[in-house]
Motif scaffolding. Structure first.
Motif, PDB file in Angstrom:
ATOM      1  N   UNK A   1      49.919  48.846  24.103  1.00  0.00           N
ATOM      2  CA  UNK A   1      48.905  49.451  22.985  1.00  0.00           C
ATOM      3  C   UNK A   1      47.778  48.669  22.897  1.00  0.00           C
ATOM      4  N   UNK A   2      47.976  47.468  22.764  1.00  0.00           N
ATOM      5  CA  UNK A   2      46.760  46.566  22.574  1.00  0.00           C
ATOM      6  C   UNK A   2      45.926  46.434  23.888  1.00  0.00           C
ATOM      7  N   UNK A   3      46.509  46.619  25.194  1.00  0.00           N
ATOM      8  CA  UNK A   3      45.377  46.686  26.212  1.00  0.00           C
ATOM      9  C   UNK A   3      44.797  48.142  26.111  1.00  0.00           C
ATOM     10  N   UNK A   4      45.164  49.106  25.761  1.00  0.00           N
ATOM     11  CA  UNK A   4      44.502  50.457  25.773  1.00  0.00           C
ATOM     12  C   UNK A   4      43.756  50.561  24.505  1.00  0.00           C
ATOM     13  N   UNK A   5      43.896  49.720  23.501  1.00  0.00           N
ATOM     14  CA  UNK A   5      42.909  50.012  22.367  1.00  0.00           C
ATOM     15  C   UNK A   5      41.491  50.014  22.712  1.00  0.00           C
ATOM     16  N   UNK A   6      40.979  51.204  21.883  1.00  0.00           N
ATOM     17  CA  UNK A   6      39.621  51.635  22.426  1.00  0.00           C
ATOM     18  C   UNK A   6      38.595  50.786  21.783  1.00  0.00           C
ATOM     19  N   UNK A   7      39.062  49.916  20.623  1.00  0.00           N
ATOM     20  CA  UNK A   7      38.113  49.331  20.023  1.00  0.00           C
ATOM     21  C   UNK A   7      37.889  47.756  20.617  1.00  0.00           C
ATOM     22  N   UNK A   8      38.835  47.652  21.802  1.00  0.00           N
ATOM     23  CA  UNK A   8      38.456  46.563  22.429  1.00  0.00           C
ATOM     24  C   UNK A   8      37.701  46.502  23.790  1.00  0.00           C
ATOM     25  N   UNK A   9      36.905  45.493  24.109  1.00  0.00           N
ATOM     26  CA  UNK A   9      36.021  45.613  25.211  1.00  0.00           C
ATOM     27  C   UNK A   9      36.784  45.322  26.234  1.00  0.00           C
ATOM     28  N   UNK A  10      36.937  46.259  27.363  1.00  0.00           N
ATOM     29  CA  UNK A  10      37.768  46.009  28.493  1.00  0.00           C
ATOM     30  C   UNK A  10      37.090  44.951  29.526  1.00  0.00           C
ATOM     31  N   UNK A  11      37.604  43.936  29.864  1.00  0.00           N
ATOM     32  CA  UNK A  11      36.996  42.981  31.072  1.00  0.00           C
ATOM     33  C   UNK A  11      38.070  43.033  31.927  1.00  0.00           C
ATOM     34  N   UNK A  12      37.682  42.486  33.022  1.00  0.00           N
ATOM     35  CA  UNK A  12      38.716  42.271  34.320  1.00  0.00           C
ATOM     36  C   UNK A  12      39.503  43.392  34.689  1.00  0.00           C
ATOM     37  N   UNK A  13      40.927  43.177  34.856  1.00  0.00           N
ATOM     38  CA  UNK A  13      41.689  44.158  35.295  1.00  0.00           C
ATOM     39  C   UNK A  13      41.620  45.496  34.331  1.00  0.00           C
ATOM     40  N   UNK A  14      41.466  45.002  32.996  1.00  0.00           N
ATOM     41  CA  UNK A  14      41.486  46.258  32.087  1.00  0.00           C
ATOM     42  C   UNK A  14      40.377  47.215  32.101  1.00  0.00           C
ATOM     43  N   UNK A  15      39.395  46.751  32.978  1.00  0.00           N
ATOM     44  CA  UNK A  15      38.190  47.697  33.085  1.00  0.00           C
ATOM     45  C   UNK A  15      38.372  48.707  33.883  1.00  0.00           C
TER      46      UNK A  15
ATOM     47  N   UNK B   1      41.254  31.554  45.552  1.00  0.00           N
ATOM     48  CA  UNK B   1      41.348  32.242  44.375  1.00  0.00           C
ATOM     49  C   UNK B   1      40.397  33.238  44.059  1.00  0.00           C
ATOM     50  N   UNK B   2      40.807  34.555  43.470  1.00  0.00           N
ATOM     51  CA  UNK B   2      39.778  35.747  43.377  1.00  0.00           C
ATOM     52  C   UNK B   2      39.167  35.299  42.021  1.00  0.00           C
ATOM     53  N   UNK B   3      37.937  35.882  42.118  1.00  0.00           N
ATOM     54  CA  UNK B   3      37.437  35.856  40.812  1.00  0.00           C
ATOM     55  C   UNK B   3      37.774  37.203  39.801  1.00  0.00           C
ATOM     56  N   UNK B   4      37.384  37.192  38.757  1.00  0.00           N
ATOM     57  CA  UNK B   4      37.751  38.266  37.910  1.00  0.00           C
ATOM     58  C   UNK B   4      37.149  39.669  38.541  1.00  0.00           C
ATOM     59  N   UNK B   5      35.942  39.559  38.955  1.00  0.00           N
ATOM     60  CA  UNK B   5      35.337  40.827  39.430  1.00  0.00           C
ATOM     61  C   UNK B   5      35.891  41.127  40.895  1.00  0.00           C
ATOM     62  N   UNK B   6      36.294  40.027  41.635  1.00  0.00           N
ATOM     63  CA  UNK B   6      37.116  40.568  42.856  1.00  0.00           C
ATOM     64  C   UNK B   6      38.484  41.027  42.696  1.00  0.00           C
ATOM     65  N   UNK B   7      39.058  40.628  41.875  1.00  0.00           N
ATOM     66  CA  UNK B   7      40.543  40.967  41.365  1.00  0.00           C
ATOM     67  C   UNK B   7      40.481  42.568  40.721  1.00  0.00           C
TER      68      UNK B   7
END
Length: 93
Positions: A43-57, A1-7
């Motif tokens: 829209x929630x995924x690209x919200x600029x006020x949300x910290x992007x982690x994992x794949x959204x980064x 299983x991949x870690x979030x960083x690896x994914x």
């Protein structure tokens, strides 16, 4: 299983691979309720006020703009522009 960083690294690699900038046409038939939920999720995924982690980064400014244009086009084609605007105004209060 991949870690979030690896994914994230895998997705970054896939996004820069040859052919990923080609425009494709996708015939799509959705219920309006599914279309509205899909747009809201994007829209929630690209919200600029949300910290992007994992794949959204991996979302850069260009991809964010393209996703915004895509959601607008989806709403227009589904006849849901005004409904979406009114729902967004409810969230602002």
């Amino acid at each position: 299983m991949l870690t979030s960083k690896d994914a994230t690294i895998v997705y970054e690699t896939l996004l820069i691979s040859p052919g990923m900038n080609e425009i494709i046409k996708i015939p799509l038939a959705l219920r309006r309720k599914v279309l509205l939920m899909l747009v809201k999720l994007i829209e929630q995924a690209i919200d600029k006020d949300v910290v992007k982690e994992g794949l959204l980064s991996v979302l850069d400014e260009e991809m964010t703009e393209e996703l915004q244009k895509t959601t607008q086009a989806l709403l227009e084609r589904g006849g849901l522009e005004q409904l979406s605007e009114r729902l967004n105004s409810l969230n602002l209060k």
